[in-house]
Design a protein around this motif. Structure first.
Motif, PDB file in Angstrom:
ATOM      1  N   GLN A 255       0.838  -1.200   0.000  1.00 28.18           N
ATOM      2  CA  GLN A 255       0.000   0.000   0.000  1.00 28.18           C
ATOM      3  C   GLN A 255       0.871   1.247   0.000  1.00 28.18           C
ATOM      4  O   GLN A 255       0.626   2.193  -0.754  1.00 28.18           O
ATOM      5  N   ASN A 256       1.886   1.266   0.861  1.00 24.36           N
ATOM      6  CA  ASN A 256       2.794   2.409   0.939  1.00 24.36           C
ATOM      7  C   ASN A 256       3.559   2.592  -0.370  1.00 24.36           C
ATOM      8  O   ASN A 256       3.767   3.715  -0.825  1.00 24.36           O
ATOM      9  N   PHE A 257       3.986   1.497  -0.971  1.00 21.08           N
ATOM     10  CA  PHE A 257       4.711   1.568  -2.238  1.00 21.08           C
ATOM     11  C   PHE A 257       3.849   2.205  -3.321  1.00 21.08           C
ATOM     12  O   PHE A 257       4.278   3.119  -4.024  1.00 21.08           O
ATOM     13  N   PHE A 258       2.610   1.737  -3.478  1.00 22.47           N
ATOM     14  CA  PHE A 258       1.742   2.272  -4.524  1.00 22.47           C
ATOM     15  C   PHE A 258       1.343   3.716  -4.253  1.00 22.47           C
ATOM     16  O   PHE A 258       1.204   4.515  -5.175  1.00 22.47           O
ATOM     17  N   ARG A 259       1.172   4.076  -2.983  1.00 26.30           N
ATOM     18  CA  ARG A 259       0.870   5.468  -2.639  1.00 26.30           C
ATOM     19  C   ARG A 259       2.032   6.366  -3.061  1.00 26.30           C
ATOM     20  O   ARG A 259       1.827   7.409  -3.680  1.00 26.30           O
TER      21      ARG A 259
ATOM     22  N   TRP B  33       4.414   5.690  -5.305  1.00 24.40           N
ATOM     23  CA  TRP B  33       4.555   5.631  -6.761  1.00 24.40           C
ATOM     24  C   TRP B  33       3.528   6.523  -7.445  1.00 24.40           C
ATOM     25  O   TRP B  33       3.835   7.269  -8.377  1.00 24.40           O
ATOM     26  N   LYS B  34       2.280   6.478  -6.945  1.00 20.46           N
ATOM     27  CA  LYS B  34       1.204   7.289  -7.510  1.00 20.46           C
ATOM     28  C   LYS B  34       1.490   8.786  -7.353  1.00 20.46           C
ATOM     29  O   LYS B  34       1.137   9.585  -8.206  1.00 20.46           O
ATOM     30  N   ASN B  35       2.167   9.159  -6.256  1.00 24.32           N
ATOM     31  CA  ASN B  35       2.488  10.563  -6.003  1.00 24.32           C
ATOM     32  C   ASN B  35       3.808  10.989  -6.645  1.00 24.32           C
ATOM     33  O   ASN B  35       4.283  12.093  -6.408  1.00 24.32           O
ATOM     34  N   GLY B  36       4.423  10.096  -7.419  1.00 22.19           N
ATOM     35  CA  GLY B  36       5.607  10.452  -8.180  1.00 22.19           C
ATOM     36  C   GLY B  36       6.929  10.264  -7.462  1.00 22.19           C
ATOM     37  O   GLY B  36       7.973  10.644  -7.982  1.00 22.19           O
ATOM     38  N   TYR B  37       6.931   9.640  -6.286  1.00 20.76           N
ATOM     39  CA  TYR B  37       8.189   9.406  -5.577  1.00 20.76           C
ATOM     40  C   TYR B  37       8.873   8.192  -6.167  1.00 20.76           C
ATOM     41  O   TYR B  37       8.291   7.118  -6.260  1.00 20.76           O
ATOM     42  N   SER B  38      10.120   8.371  -6.592  1.00 16.93           N
ATOM     43  CA  SER B  38      10.822   7.243  -7.206  1.00 16.93           C
ATOM     44  C   SER B  38      11.854   6.613  -6.280  1.00 16.93           C
ATOM     45  O   SER B  38      12.161   5.448  -6.397  1.00 16.93           O
ATOM     46  N   GLY B  39      12.412   7.383  -5.347  1.00 17.62           N
ATOM     47  CA  GLY B  39      13.396   6.838  -4.425  1.00 17.62           C
ATOM     48  C   GLY B  39      14.691   6.473  -5.126  1.00 17.62           C
ATOM     49  O   GLY B  39      14.982   6.938  -6.217  1.00 17.62           O
ATOM     50  N   ASN B  40      15.479   5.609  -4.503  1.00 14.50           N
ATOM     51  CA  ASN B  40      16.705   5.124  -5.114  1.00 14.50           C
ATOM     52  C   ASN B  40      16.934   3.688  -4.677  1.00 14.50           C
ATOM     53  O   ASN B  40      16.259   3.183  -3.790  1.00 14.50           O
ATOM     54  N   LEU B  41      17.859   3.040  -5.295  1.00 12.70           N
ATOM     55  CA  LEU B  41      18.160   1.647  -4.968  1.00 12.70           C
ATOM     56  C   LEU B  41      19.533   1.510  -4.331  1.00 12.70           C
ATOM     57  O   LEU B  41      20.129   0.440  -4.360  1.00 12.70           O
ATOM     58  N   GLU B  42      20.015   2.591  -3.710  1.00 10.15           N
ATOM     59  CA  GLU B  42      21.322   2.554  -3.051  1.00 10.15           C
ATOM     60  C   GLU B  42      21.155   2.155  -1.592  1.00 10.15           C
ATOM     61  O   GLU B  42      20.124   2.404  -0.981  1.00 10.15           O
ATOM     62  N   GLY B  43      22.184   1.554  -1.034  1.00 16.88           N
ATOM     63  CA  GLY B  43      22.147   1.157   0.370  1.00 16.88           C
ATOM     64  C   GLY B  43      21.624  -0.257   0.520  1.00 16.88           C
ATOM     65  O   GLY B  43      21.306  -0.946  -0.449  1.00 16.88           O
ATOM     66  N   GLU B  44      21.525  -0.691   1.770  1.00 18.33           N
ATOM     67  CA  GLU B  44      21.125  -2.067   2.000  1.00 18.33           C
ATOM     68  C   GLU B  44      19.632  -2.298   1.820  1.00 18.33           C
ATOM     69  O   GLU B  44      19.212  -3.371   1.449  1.00 18.33           O
ATOM     70  N   GLY B  45      18.791  -1.302   2.118  1.00 19.13           N
ATOM     71  CA  GLY B  45      17.369  -1.409   1.842  1.00 19.13           C
ATOM     72  C   GLY B  45      16.543  -2.179   2.844  1.00 19.13           C
ATOM     73  O   GLY B  45      15.344  -2.340   2.654  1.00 19.13           O
ATOM     74  N   PHE B  46      17.139  -2.665   3.906  1.00 19.45           N
ATOM     75  CA  PHE B  46      16.379  -3.435   4.896  1.00 19.45           C
ATOM     76  C   PHE B  46      16.295  -2.739   6.252  1.00 19.45           C
ATOM     77  O   PHE B  46      15.794  -3.313   7.203  1.00 19.45           O
ATOM     78  N   THR B  47      16.771  -1.505   6.326  1.00 18.19           N
ATOM     79  CA  THR B  47      16.748  -0.780   7.590  1.00 18.19           C
ATOM     80  C   THR B  47      15.518   0.109   7.650  1.00 18.19           C
ATOM     81  O   THR B  47      15.276   0.901   6.750  1.00 18.19           O
TER      82      THR B  47
END
Length: 77
Positions: free
Chosen positions: A13-17, A19-33
């Motif tokens: 739900q948070n991901f689609f919210r 994405w719908k609002n145009g937030y793309s983020g990044n894929l740097e870092g470990e991603g599990f924190t």
């Protein structure tokens, strides 16, 4: 959270919210924190607000942050 974190309904739900609002983020870092927000007062006031993410994308209320920030008193020392 590892794999179980991605299988949670709230995470999607948070991901689609976002994405719908145009937030793309990044894929740097470990991603599990998971993150958090703290508002800490001056001197001995201590922690006025503590918000720890329970799952990826869990957001703190802006009104809560502003309310806590308004409680900060200048350090008298």
């Amino acid at each position: 959270m590892m794999l179980s974190g991605f299988l949670r309904f709230g995470v999607w739900q948070n991901f689609f919210r976002a994405w719908k609002n145009g937030y793309s983020g990044n894929l740097e870092g470990e991603g599990f924190t998971l993150g958090g927000v703290y508002v800490i007062g001056a001197g001995r006031q201590g922690v006025l607000l503590e918000h720890r993410e329970k799952e990826f994308g869990d957001k703190v209320s802006l009104a809560s942050v502003l309310e806590a920030a308004e409680k900060i008193k200048p350090d008298a020392s």
